[in-house]
Motif scaffolding. Structure first.
Motif, short mmCIF file in Angstrom:
data_model
loop_
_atom_site.label_atom_id
_atom_site.label_comp_id
_atom_site.label_asym_id
_atom_site.label_seq_id
_atom_site.Cartn_x
_atom_site.Cartn_y
_atom_site.Cartn_z
N LEU A 87 45.25 -39.15 29.46
CA LEU A 87 45.67 -37.76 29.21
C LEU A 87 44.50 -36.91 28.74
N ALA A 88 43.72 -37.47 27.83
CA ALA A 88 42.57 -36.71 27.31
C ALA A 88 41.62 -36.37 28.45
N VAL A 89 41.42 -37.35 29.33
CA VAL A 89 40.49 -37.13 30.44
C VAL A 89 41.00 -36.02 31.35
N VAL A 90 42.27 -36.05 31.74
CA VAL A 90 42.74 -35.00 32.66
C VAL A 90 42.81 -33.65 31.96
N TRP A 91 43.11 -33.69 30.67
CA TRP A 91 43.15 -32.42 29.93
C TRP A 91 41.77 -31.77 29.96
N ASN A 92 40.77 -32.60 29.69
CA ASN A 92 39.41 -32.09 29.68
C ASN A 92 39.00 -31.61 31.06
N ASN A 93 39.39 -32.34 32.09
CA ASN A 93 39.05 -31.91 33.44
C ASN A 93 39.76 -30.62 33.81
N ALA A 94 41.00 -30.47 33.35
CA ALA A 94 41.72 -29.24 33.63
C ALA A 94 41.01 -28.06 32.98
N ARG A 95 40.56 -28.31 31.77
CA ARG A 95 39.82 -27.28 31.05
C ARG A 95 38.62 -26.81 31.88
N LYS A 96 37.96 -27.80 32.51
CA LYS A 96 36.80 -27.46 33.34
C LYS A 96 37.21 -26.84 34.65
N GLY A 97 38.50 -26.80 34.92
CA GLY A 97 38.95 -26.17 36.15
C GLY A 97 38.87 -27.07 37.37
N VAL A 98 39.01 -28.36 37.18
CA VAL A 98 38.92 -29.29 38.31
C VAL A 98 40.17 -29.23 39.18
N TYR A 99 41.33 -28.92 38.55
CA TYR A 99 42.58 -29.03 39.30
C TYR A 99 43.11 -27.67 39.76
#
Ligand code: HEA
Ligand code: HEA
Ligand code: CUA
Ligand SMILES: [Cu+2]
Lengths: 631, 261, 337
Positions: free
Chosen positions: B212-224
């Protein structure tokens, strides 16, 4: 040399060493603070060794680069789907590659190495068995903290487990190399996972060998508690090694299933897949699921030892027989993991060398699935004498006997395939024929074991040892060699030496018959398994001597093979075309196979094995124009 | 019931399913404290499993993306989805093995555990699945902020569950004597089974939190994006799987059988 | 058709030859060792039919294969393919159904044979068996006898109630055929009716540690009168052995010490007791001790305390014996000179 030490393999091993020291040091430090003992017979205490070994595996994987891309993904960095190979020649094979063909070869060579090590162990303990009494594994000798009989038990157990791991790797090797080619796929569904599955097997093998020097473990490959709960710390390395190797098997199998479901060429319906693919799927279903239970069973014993949890300790209300259920729930289906790919190889190669269609394709395909599924329901036939519920034994007898039916279908269909063919006997075909006969002997000695009352005599004797060497050689070793001789030109563009191949076959096969028939004979007479010494009054000395000699001859033949294998890579006769005149797609393009497999995708337009049907085709390459539209 | 449904109805569906799950859990608890009926508990657990698998984990999506260009994002996502489900199937065998161990060693007895705490952590985990579902739905509709907020809630609830089990329940159970000897002839290896089951589950919760932490961080970076968010879907499915396991383990440890020790 | 007739005949010939070969090797009509129990008869009966089936099935596959390999081999220069023949559903069904039938028969025979081996005689004598690393102890509760040799009367069913004090062992007398694991924490049962007078051995069939190979004790099937005589003799010996040394010896039998320690100087898993008392023992750390009473009793209670050179300290299990029992054992060890 410098290049060699900077390969992913060596980096991994270096980091494994560091990881082991870090993990062990950590536990030792904590223990020192808590005022507990910090050293033991083998320098570190047992918990320190266990955590160290575990860290070793993690460090290996992190250090050799097989998880780098995943870490990038986790940080939101995209990576190209395929890496261009950085390395060429031998270096490719010692570094992390995502190419399924390279990984297949890595698996295969590792399997050969482990077969050699396991075989060497067999030759060592067979030498001791050549005569009754203790000759060199005596009570007075001491090696790695073990006296002769203890060392025998360790070598025997390691022989079993190393051989089994080598089978798992060998099977993965063939499947990895061949399945994407047969499907017309560019690679496996998950190339990184594929590389990971291979590389995790390397530290696993190291752990297995570490068990030998850490006091060994005289429990047999089955590791039954309470004996394994009392064994030296080596048994923990064994457990952890198998647990780790299990992940290789699980993840590899998952990849195979996904690949077959998702990566087939156009037109390749289920009933038009090459038959080997069916075998690979059936195998993978077992490997992907059941493997978890051997991991769990060993894990529970590990924790019983570390924390005193009483799962299998009767003094604490535990149940030793429960372990056997968990263990065999994997380890019986596992034997079908060993053989199904081999039987697939037989079915795949027979039509090529008989120049006739595979008789009853559908039946053979379904029999693989049948064997795999029934195989889940028979595990307790290893436990007829274990003291489990009397009446539960009977349904297990019935289910076990049922496996004979799908297996029989395969045999009869093979015979019908050969019948009225135009048979030729190049080395791969020799090994296929050898495989059928040897596996038949192994298979037919199965039902007597399955009938409970007869098994009460046969259980834990050399008859069983004979039974499973027959099934394993017939179902794995012979077909494995057949596959290597057969696909070698595809991988290298050269073929292996036929004369040496034939010597290999004609040396190995008779010796093998002598070995296993001898095993079954003494087994019936009362020779127990897993004994370092036998009662001279039983009069087994001569047979054992002959068996030992036969064992050496098998070893010699394998050495000839290994020489032939490595020598032919550079010096073999060139063979770049369709050497075996096969219809299979991978032979329709020149060898060695290009890096990204087929330059033009193909479409399936016919049946895979229509030999003798003029003008028929299995695959047709799609013209480049169509291809450029896709890109 | 496919991903094309609009956002508000998808969210509403999540609420309905959560209410069902909550009611079933309450019923389960009620059944267990009033009378002894293993079969009813099994039926309830199976219904809960089906609900989570269908509505939260979208098992039907396995059928999607079977056609088309093998190089497209949809096709590749379909392959990954299959891979993930195969992995969960494999992982389920570990838990099935643990459950078998529990049934064999403890039979129709159970350890002395704090019932309220058990119900509490179970509710927390269920609630976290609810928010996970909201988060994923948000992402599927391109609502990055909604995703991130809901994921934080999920994360905190997940952490709460983990602390509840490891930092509260474990010491409590230890006080009841479950650890002192990991088993004795009278009670069987009650403690060993309890700690191994909850421990293996907690380990999965931990990996889920990291995920969860990983995808949250990636979402923050705008990956998704609404179209491409496989990482989010994977994390969600995995998180629900962890919940799934607990749906079985909770009655197996807290509700079934006679109290011993 | 011609091919089929020839192959058919060859299959039958080969099956008969295979059977005869196995018979010659002595494995067809019975499983090698003599049939010394009632149970072995029904087991060997089933085995025999399985050998018949194996001989036939083996030939059924191997003969047509060998025939094809010779008759249908590719001649030099022939590059044509074989006949295009993809399969035949009738045939497939035939060779699914016939083995299915064979399996059903086998299942029936298997159940029957199992039933025979499990047949219970209500008048069976009960004997208690204790297995420990690496020896067997037999207790006759009716007579108060403890022995490390199992004596059985012929033609009389006995039921052994077996317990293990450490790891899993397996009770197997090859001449009786049947084997049964002995599992710590439970009592397993072994029912047998000896029918042939003779000297046999129980051989532990489950790997149980370093000396698993040597975990063999005598099993003697006596005529009824010899058996009674042996019982009387043992009872008398037990009475005569009320001295400390005698009790000590009985204790070493009962606790299985003699599974690891010889009394005649020969080397086993543990050091011999012959001449041990009063001798100077070399320890693993290079020092020596004199084997006085204190040392012996320490060694018995906790053998790890002082490691004897050349032996592994982890092997000997800890024993909880009373001081009196230890004194008796030491008294017995002192007699071994
Ligand atoms: C490669 C592996 C492999 C394979 C394929 C098999 C195949 C079979 N095995 Fe084997 N087995 C092992 C590997 C394998 N085994 C190993 C490693 C052990 C020992 C483990 C240990 O303890 O260390 C073991 C032990 C083992 C036992 C336990 C023995 C004991 O310890 O007491 C039993 C008991 O039922 C058994 C039965 C069978 C049966 C019925 C088959 C069947 O699948 C065979 C089916 C095939 C045929 C029957 C032949 C062809 C069929 C026909 C021609 C049709 C007509 C036939 C009939 C109607 C009978 N095996
Ligand atoms: C793949 C599986 C496999 C293979 C190939 C073999 C191969 C052999 N096995 Fe194996 N065996 C098992 C699997 C296998 N075995 C298993 C699972 C057990 C059960 C263990 C247990 O009970 O727990 C067992 C047990 C077992 C026993 C019973 C031991 C006992 O119960 O005490 C015996 C006894 O004769 C034996 C003999 C042999 C021999 C002589 C070979 C020969 O074929 C070996 C031939 C030699 C080689 C293949 C090596 C050749 C190469 C070299 C010499 C080069 C070496 C060089 C370097 C390393 C640099 N095996
Ligand atoms: Cu006792 Cu082997
Ligand atoms: Cu089996």
């Amino acid at each position: 040399m410098k290049k060699f030490f900077s390969t992913a393999l060596m980096r991994g091993l270096f980091w494994q060493l560091i990881g082991t020291l870090v993990g062990a040091g950590l536990v030792t430090g904590i223990r020192a603070i808590m005022g507990l003992s910090t050293t033991d017979t083998f320098f570190f205490t047992e918990p320190a060794w266990v955590l160290g070994a575990f860290f070793g595996v993690l460090f290996f994987l992190a250090g050799n680069g097989s998880v780098t891309d995943w870490f990038k993904w986790a940080r939101g960095i995209e990576t190209p789907e395929h890496h261009e190979e950085h390395y060429s020649g031998w270096e490719k094979y010692f570094n992390v590659s995502l190419d399924h063909k390279v990984i297949g070869i890595q698996y295969t060579v590792t399997a050969l190495l482990l077969i050699s090590i396991g075989g060497l162990f067999a030759l060592i303990f067979r030498t001791e068995l050549a005569e009754s009494g203790l000759q060199f594994l005596t009570l007075d000798m001491k090696l790695f903290g073990q006296n002769g009989p203890q060392l025998y038990n360790t070598l025997m157990s390691l022989h079993g487990m190393i051989m089994i791991v080598s089978i798992l790797l060998g099977v993965a090797g063939i499947i990895n190399y061949v399945v994407p080619l047969l499907l017309g796929a560019q690679d496996m569904a998950f190339p990184r996972l594929n590389a990971f599955s291979y590389w995790i097997a390397v530290p696993a093998a190291v752990l297995l060998l570490m068990s030998l020097v850490l006091g060994g473990f005289g429990t047999g490959w089955t590791g039954y508690p309470p004996l394994s709960a009392r064994a030296p710390v080596g048994v923990q390395m064994f457990f952890l090694g198998v647990w780790t190797a299990g992940w290789s098997s699980i993840l590899g199998a998952l990849n195979v299933i996904a690949t077959v479901i998702r990566m087939r060429s156009k037109g390749m319906t289920a009933m038009r897949m090459p038959i080997f693919v069916w075998a690979a799927v059936a195998t993978s279903i077992i490997a992907m699921t059941a493997t978890q239970l051997i991991g769990l069973s060993f894990q529970l014993v590990m924790f019983q030892r570390l924390l005193g949890m009483g799962f299998f300790d009767p003094a604490k209300g535990g149940n030793p027989v429960l372990f056997q259920h968990l263990f065999w729930f994997y380890s019986h289906p596992a034997v079908y993991v060993f053989v199904l790919p081999g039987l697939g190889v037989i079915s795949e190669l027979l039509p090529v060398f008989a120049r006739k269609p595979l008789f009853g394709y559908r039946w053979i395909a379904m029999s693989s699935m049948g064997i795999a599924l029934v195989g889940f329901l028979v595990w307790a036939h290893h436990m007829f004498t274990s003291g489990m519920n009397e009446y539960l034994r009977v349904p297990f007898m019935y289910s076990t006997l049922l496996v004979a039916i799908p297996t029989g279908v395969k045999f009869f269909s093979w015979v019908a395939t050969i019948w009225k063919g135009k048979l030729s006997f190049e080395t791969p075909m020799l090994f296929v024929v050898g495989a059928i006969v040897v596996f038949l002997m192994g298979g037919l000695t199965g039902p007597p074991n399955a009938t409970i009352s007869v098994d009460l005599h046969l259980h834990d004797t050399y008859f069983i040892v004979g039974h499973f060497h027959d099934t394993i050689f017939g179902g794995f070793v012979f077909p494995f060699f057949a596959a290597l001789y057969y696909w070698f030109p595809k991988a290298t563009g050269r073929r292996m030496n036929e004369t040496l191949g034939k010597i290999h076959f004609w040396l190995m096969t008779p010796s093998f018959f002598v070995l296993t028939l001898g095993m079954m004979d003494v087994g019936l007479l009362g020779m127990r398994r897993r004994i370092v010494d036998y009662d001279p009054a039983l009069g087994f000395d001569n047979v054992h001597l002959v068996m030992t000699i036969a064992g050496y001859l098998i070893g010699l033949s394998v050495m000839i093979f290994i020489y032939n294998f490595f020598n032919s890579i550079k010096k073999g006769e060139k063979a770049e075309g369709n050497v075996w005149n096969s219809r299979s797609p991978e032979w329709q393009v020149p060898s060695p196979m290009p890096t990204h497999n087929y330059d033009q995708p193909f479409e399936v337009v016919g049946e895979p094995y229509d030999y003798g049907l003029p003008g028929s085709k299995y695959v047709e390459f799609i013209v480049p124009a169509a291809k450029s539209k896709h890109k | 019931m496919s991903h094309t449904q609009d956002k508000s109805s998808a969210l509403a569906q999540g609420v309905v399913i959560f209410v069902y799950l909550a009611l079933l859990t309450a019923l389960e608890y009620f059944v267990a404290v009033t009378f002894d009926a293993v079969s009813i508990l099994v039926v309830i657990a199976v219904i809960k499993l089906a609900l989570v698998m269908y509505y939260y984990m979208h098992i039907y999506k396995l059928n999607e993306g079977a056609e088309g260009d093998q190089h497209s994002y949809e096709y590749k996502t379909g392959t990954m989805r299959l891979g993930l489900w195969l992995f969960l199937l494999s992982d389920a065998f570990v838990f099935a093995g643990l459950l078998t161990t529990r049934i064999n060693l403890l039979g129709l007895t159970r350890p002395h555990l704090n019932q309220l705490l058990g119900l509490g952590v179970t509710s927390v985990l269920l609630l976290s699945s609810f928010f996970m579902n909201r988060g994923e739905t948000a992402m599927a509709h391109g609502d990055k902020k909604g995703f991130m907020n809901n994921t934080i809630i999920t994360f905190v609830l997940g952490l709460g569950f983990l602390f509840g089990v490891v930092l509260v329940e474990w010491p409590l159970a230890a006080k009841e004597g479950l650890v002192a000897s990991f088993g004795d002839p009278a009670n069987g290896p009650m403690g060993a089974v309890f700690y191994m089951m909850t421990g293996m589950h907690a380990f999965h919760v931990l990996t889920g939190l990291i995920f969860l932490a990983v995808v949250w961080n990636n979402a923050r970076k705008g990956v998704y994006s609404a179209e491409k968010h496989w990482g989010v879907e994977a994390a969600a499915v995995y998180w629900h799987f962890v919940d799934l396991v607990w749906i079985i383990f909770y009655p197996a440890l807290y509700l079934i059988g006679k109290l011993i020790g | 058709m011609g091919h089929f007739v020839i192959v058919g005949i060859l299959v039958i010939v080969m099956a008969i030859l295979t059977y005869m070969g196995l018979d010659l090797a002595g494995v067809a009509t019975q499983m090698h060792p003599v049939e010394a129990s009632l149970q072995s008869l029904s087991i060997d009966w089933l085995w025999h039919w399985q050998i018949v089936a194996i001989s036939f099935l083996f030939s059924l596959i191997v003969v047509p294969m060998a025939y094809s390999m010779i008759v249908f081999r590719r001649r030099k220069g022939d590059t044509s393919d074989g006949e295009h023949f993809e399969g035949n559903t009738t045939l497939e069904i035939v060779w699914t159904v016939i083995p299915l039938f064979a399996v059903l028969v086998l299942a029936y025979m298997g159940s029957y044979s199992l039933g025979e081996t499990r047949r219970v005689d209500p008048n069976a004598i009960t004997i208690k068996v204790k297995a420990q690393q690496f020896s067997w102890t037999f207790e006759y509760p009716e007579y108060g006898i403890v022995s490390n040799e199992l004596h059985l009367p012929v033609d009389q069913q006995v039921v052994l109630k077996m317990e293990s004090s450490d790891v899993i062992h397996s009770f197997w007398v090859p001449e009786f055929r049947v084997k049964q694991d002995v599992v710590p924490g439970r009592v397993t049962e072994y029912r047998i009716t000896p029918i042939l007078v003779g000297n046999y051995k129980v051989r532990c069939a489950e790997l149980c540690g370093a000396s698993h190979a040597y975990m063999e004790n005598g099993v003697i099937v006596d005529t009824k009168s010899d058996y009674d005589a042996w019982i009387t003799e043992q009872q008398a010996a037990a009475l005569a052995n009320q001295t400390p040394e005698g009790k000590g010896q009985a204790l070493t039998v009962k606790n299985g010490c003699i599974g690891c320690h010889s009394v005649d100087g020969s080397k086993m898993t543990g050091p011999t007791w012959f001449g041990l008392a009063g001798s100077t023992v070399e320890l693993a750390d290079g020092t020596t001790v004199v084997a006085d009473d204190a040392y012996l009793s320490e060694s018995i209670l906790n053998s790890k305390a002082k490691e004897v050179a050349g032996f592994s300290p982890t092997v000997m299990p800890p024993y909880s014996l009373t001081p009196e029992e230890i004194a008796n054992i030491i008294a017995y060890i002192k007699t071994l000179k």
